[in-house]
Design a protein around this motif. Structure first.
Motif: not given
Length: 289
Positions: A144, A148-149, A154, A195, A197, A214, A217, A223
């Motif tokens: 990352a 990344a959420t 993510c 997920h 993250e 994924s 966004n 990201r």
């Protein structure tokens, strides 16, 4: 999932317990594999107009989103190449895969704020199988560069042990090529969704048969991620392809990252031209017969 997470320290190694987690779950997460200075050095080089960004191309997801990427086949001597060849990245993957590896390719994935596209469920080996790689002795390190959420798209995986189901047929899914939707639907009945993250510098080491995807966004935060794919030297592709066949890889120490003085030297990197993307064309042709 917590059993597969490890903090990076200078004495980090693939111990029997680390190996057992990778074999069981198909991945491990190493927190702070890159420290803040290393992340900054890498991001500065990647964002430079003199660097690889000039080779970026876009991918529509068929749902109104678009992601950008750059892909190259040889590591080179810039900071991205040093990163791909350093012990804590390449050496760790070498141990997880159980033998000498070589650099298969590296890519920068750019899922920008508000517009970044989704990627359908897929296995990397779903593509690489078509490249003449006989065995799934392959893996990727996903590092990352930004946080990344769930909000900014993510990675999502099914946990644990999804990679042990073997290769799923890959077919046309909208404007992309991904794992057979009916098969994925059945798989999800057995395994919970996770997920992944990550904070900048965190790394996901994952097996090529791990099913992942994924979302788009829609957030105000980009990201970006740096991914290095490796293949076992013993698994040299049996056909010529646009990705690299076996080339011995000279690993370097972790300290070489901060000592790199050729951060944006692009000599010999062999950038990918999407117009020559044979593997996805072959898969698409199979599904349209």
């Amino acid at each position: 999932m917590t059993e597969s997470i490890y903090p990076f320290t200078e004495d980090f190694d693939v111990t029997p317990s680390v190996q057992a987690d990778f074999d069981k779950n198909g991945y491990i997460i190493v927190r702070s594999l890159l420290d803040s200075e290393e992340v900054k050095l890498l991001k500065d080089a990647l964002e430079s107009d003199e660097g690889i960004i000039r080779y970026a191309f876009g991918r529509d997801d068929g749902e109104g989103g678009r992601s950008r990427m750059v892909l190259w086949n040889q590591p080179g001597n810039d900071i991205t190449g040093v990163m791909a060849r350093c012990e804590k990245v390449a050496g760790t993957m070498e141990k997880l895969l159980g033998g000498e590896v070589y650099h298969y390719h590296t890519k920068l994935m750019m899922k920008d704020a508000r517009t970044g596209g989704a990627f359908v469920w897929h296995q990397d080996y779903g593509y690489w199988y078509e490249n003449g790689c006989i065995f799934p002795d392959m893996g990727t390190v996903f590092i990352a560069l930004d946080q990344a959420t769930q909000e900014n798209g993510c990675l999502k995986v099914c946990d644990p042990g999804l990679h042990r189901i073997g290769r799923i047929d890959h077919v046309r899914v909208g404007d992309q090529v991904g794992a057979d939707v009916e098969r994925v639907t059945e798989v999800q009945k057995f395994l919970p969704l996770v997920h992944v993250e990550l904070e900048p510098g965190d790394a996901l080491f994952f097996h090529c048969n791990l099913l992942h995807r994924s979302e788009q966004n829609h957030s105000d935060k980009r990201r970006w991620a740096f991914l290095v794919a490796y293949n076992r030297a013993s698994n040299n592709p049996v056909i010529e392809h646009h990705h690299s066949r076996y080339v011995p890889m000279s690993k370097v120490s972790n300290t070489a990252i901060k000592k790199c003085t050729t951060a944006t030297d692009l000599t010999g990197k062999d950038f990918f031209d999407p117009a020559t993307e044979v593997s996805l064309k072959k898969i698409t042709e199979k599904t349209e017969r």
